[in-house]
Design a protein around this motif. Structure first.
Motif, PDB file in Angstrom:
ATOM      1  N   ALA A  66       0.856  -1.192   0.000  1.00  0.00           N
ATOM      2  CA  ALA A  66       0.000   0.000   0.000  1.00  0.00           C
ATOM      3  C   ALA A  66       0.885   1.233   0.000  1.00  0.00           C
TER       4      ALA A  66
ATOM      5  N   VAL B  58       0.608   5.176   1.118  1.00  0.00           N
ATOM      6  CA  VAL B  58      -0.257   6.155   1.774  1.00  0.00           C
ATOM      7  C   VAL B  58       0.453   7.500   1.855  1.00  0.00           C
TER       8      VAL B  58
ATOM      9  N   LYS C  18       2.325  10.227  -4.343  1.00  0.00           N
ATOM     10  CA  LYS C  18       1.866   8.847  -4.575  1.00  0.00           C
ATOM     11  C   LYS C  18       1.662   8.561  -6.061  1.00  0.00           C
TER      12      LYS C  18
ATOM     13  N   LEU D 117      -7.063  -0.841   2.425  1.00  0.00           N
ATOM     14  CA  LEU D 117      -5.630  -1.124   2.360  1.00  0.00           C
ATOM     15  C   LEU D 117      -5.256  -2.306   3.260  1.00  0.00           C
TER      16      LEU D 117
ATOM     17  N   CYS E 220      -3.418  -5.318   1.532  1.00  0.00           N
ATOM     18  CA  CYS E 220      -1.955  -5.243   1.555  1.00  0.00           C
ATOM     19  C   CYS E 220      -1.386  -5.677   2.902  1.00  0.00           C
TER      20      CYS E 220
ATOM     21  N   ARG F 140       2.073  -4.772   3.405  1.00  0.00           N
ATOM     22  CA  ARG F 140       3.186  -3.858   3.623  1.00  0.00           C
ATOM     23  C   ARG F 140       2.738  -2.473   3.175  1.00  0.00           C
ATOM     24  N   ALA F 141       3.326  -1.429   3.735  1.00  0.00           N
ATOM     25  CA  ALA F 141       2.923  -0.089   3.327  1.00  0.00           C
ATOM     26  C   ALA F 141       4.122   0.847   3.243  1.00  0.00           C
TER      27      ALA F 141
ATOM     28  N   TRP G  35       4.906   5.005   3.333  1.00  0.00           N
ATOM     29  CA  TRP G  35       4.272   6.277   3.688  1.00  0.00           C
ATOM     30  C   TRP G  35       5.094   7.410   3.080  1.00  0.00           C
TER      31      TRP G  35
ATOM     32  N   ASP H 135       8.526   2.645   5.933  1.00  0.00           N
ATOM     33  CA  ASP H 135       8.347   1.475   5.083  1.00  0.00           C
ATOM     34  C   ASP H 135       8.295   0.270   6.012  1.00  0.00           C
TER      35      ASP H 135
ATOM     36  N   ALA I 147       1.945  -3.138   7.121  1.00  0.00           N
ATOM     37  CA  ALA I 147       0.835  -2.257   6.786  1.00  0.00           C
ATOM     38  C   ALA I 147       0.211  -1.629   8.027  1.00  0.00           C
TER      39      ALA I 147
ATOM     40  N   LEU J  47       0.207   2.364   8.824  1.00  0.00           N
ATOM     41  CA  LEU J  47      -1.081   3.051   8.798  1.00  0.00           C
ATOM     42  C   LEU J  47      -1.366   3.730  10.131  1.00  0.00           C
TER      43      LEU J  47
END
Lengths: 243, 252
Positions: free
Chosen positions: A55, A57, A64, A208, A212, A214-215, A217, A226, A229, A233
């Motif tokens: 994801a 964000v 993004k 998300l 997902c 993993r995210a 930002w 990193d 998720a 978040l």
């Protein structure tokens, strides 16, 4: 197949980019002021391996969409390296490449050809694309008579049937109705299980977290965080004022 | 990275242009016939009654009007093709070079309709079919090649400076008088010959008049000039486009 690597990537827009009069080209050439350069992305490095669901964000204007454009090869970075392997299907904007005066059928063919289907493959897949979208007999009506939900469903069906190794979704999932969303989640999960990579941008933490694990930002073009998720978040929503 | 079929994309983009243009017109394809017929009528009136000139016949005028119409319409729409398809260029990663080609070729569909008109009138005016008609596809082919080159170059430039479109429109107006539509040979002295000798559009018109009006093959030197001029334009346009396309994302 299906991995993405960013190495110290920066994407810079100059001040007059977007204004197209001749005098602006002269301004740009003769008095370019580095202070006026705008960094859409600044020294971003990360790697996404095959089969990961990531994801992205960040607030509006955090970079993004620029990042996704770089992944797709639509834009080139001013600094750093972008490496992508595998066939990409990108849903960057609702029905980009769709024309309101063409029928659903004509749009499917146009879109399929642009996304990289061969003609034989489009003919073979056409029925399943229409079936998945649930458009039914409206497929021979002009697109301007479609609701926005129908539009997303059709666009989504084309991209999903391309069997890409990387699927990119930019804030389009939230538009379809509940039933179709479920159907898409299922399809996307199927994707992951067969080792496909997923990149997803959305402002809805629920979507998300569902898609997902993993995210990334982004804030003002810089990679803030990193990781898992949920952790990213939480940090992200805790950092900004909730509406 | 993009693994599609060029011909499939090209076909779909051409059909898109053609369908969009005609779906909302009640007269449909007849618009393609109306414009050259009206131009021919007006110019024939002028050269029969206002400034009588025996060397100018309706067919003579049409040999100039049809290639000129295609030239200006395809050049102008080719020039704005990338900007008109900005949403595609910014959002869908496919080879951009297809767009200007598709724009020119969809206009070539109108050209075919107008060629049918030109050939029907040629027979109607009693000129008849002759063996040298085999040169027609060659001549039209090189005009299309020329326009693909122009469309590549100018569609790329138009992204950076949107004024290019208006420059092209102005040049088209001037060009009506600089190519031999309402006259045959460069009038007066030989010193203007340079305008006509190195002008592929003029070569197309001269060649058509040789073939259709006089029933003879166009001179080899004329065909060489046409072939060389249009091929060079295509190569130059293509190379420039490859350079210019790098900045499309930033400028659209």
């Amino acid at each position: 197949m299906g991995h993405i690597r960013f190495q110290d990537v920066s994407k810079i827009f100059h001040r007059h980019t977007g204004q197209k009069l001749i005098r602006h080209h002269f301004y740009d050439r003769f008095r370019r002021n580095p202070e006026h350069d705008f960094y859409a992305l600044k020294n971003v490095s990360f790697q996404v391996d095959e089969g990961e669901r990531v994801a992205i964000v960040g607030r509006n204007g955090a970079g993004k969409s620029t990042l996704l454009s770089l992944v797709c090869g639509l834009a080139a970075p001013e600094k750093g390296r972008v490496e992508v392997s595998g066939k990409i299907a990108a849903l960057l904007e609702l029905g980009s490449g769709f024309h309101p005066d063409l029928t659903g059928r004509e749009n499917v063919y146009l879109n399929a050809s642009l996304l990289g289907f061969t003609r034989a493959r489009t003919d073979a897949l056409f029925d399943s694309i229409v079936e998945f979208s649930g458009i039914g007999e409206f497929i021979d009506e002009p697109l301007r008579t479609y609701s926005s939900g129908m539009l997303v469903r059709l666009a989504f069906s084309v991209a999903l049937n391309l069997e890409p190794s990387i699927l990119i979704i930019d804030e389009v999932l939230a538009v379809g109705d509940q039933a179709f969303q479920e159907k898409c989640f299922e399809k996307v999960l199927e994707f992951r299980d067969s080792g496909k990579t997923l990149l997803c941008v959305s402002h809805s933490p629920a979507i998300l977290l569902k898609l997902c694990d993993r995210a990334l930002w982004l804030d003002h073009g810089e990679l803030m965080m990193d990781g898992k998720a949920l952790a990213v978040l939480e940090a992200y929503t805790g950092h900004t004022v909730a509406p | 990275m993009w693994s599609g079929e060029y011909s499939f994309v090209l076909r779909n983009l051409i059909l898109k242009d053609f369908r969009i243009r005609y779906r909302n017109m009640s007269l449909g394809v007849f618009w393609s016939l109306l414009n050259p017929l009206v131009m021919m009528g007006v110019l024939t009136f002028v050269f029969t009654f206002v400034m009588p000139d025996r060397t100018i016949s309706p067919l003579f005028l049409l040999c100039g009007i049809v290639p000129f119409n295609f030239f200006t319409v395809a050049w102008i729409s080719g020039t704005s093709s990338i900007v008109d398809n900005a949403s595609l260029v910014k959002r869908v990663p496919f080879p951009r070079v297809i767009i200007p080609f598709a724009s020119v070729l969809s206009n070539a569909l109108h050209l075919i309709i107008q060629i049918a008109l030109l050939l029907s009138l040629t027979i109607l005016f009693g000129k008849g079919v002759n063996v040298n008609w085999i040169w027609l596809p060659v001549v039209w082919g090189f005009e299309i090649v020329l326009l693909c080159g122009l469309a590549l170059l100018f569609s790329g430039l138009n992204v950076y400076t949107r004024d290019i479109r208006y420059v092209v429109e102005s040049i088209s107006t001037v060009l009506f008088w600089l190519v031999p539509i309402v006259y045959q040979s460069p009038p007066g002295s030989e010193k203007f010959a340079v305008i006509y000798d190195y002008n592929p559009l003029a070569a197309v018109i001269f060649a058509l008049r040789f073939i259709l009006l006089e029933g003879i093959a166009p001179p080899t030197s004329l065909l060489w000039k046409l072939a060389l001029g249009s091929s060079l334009m295509l190569v130059f346009g293509f190379l420039m486009f490859q350079r210019l396309k790098r900045g499309f994302y930033n400028y659209l």
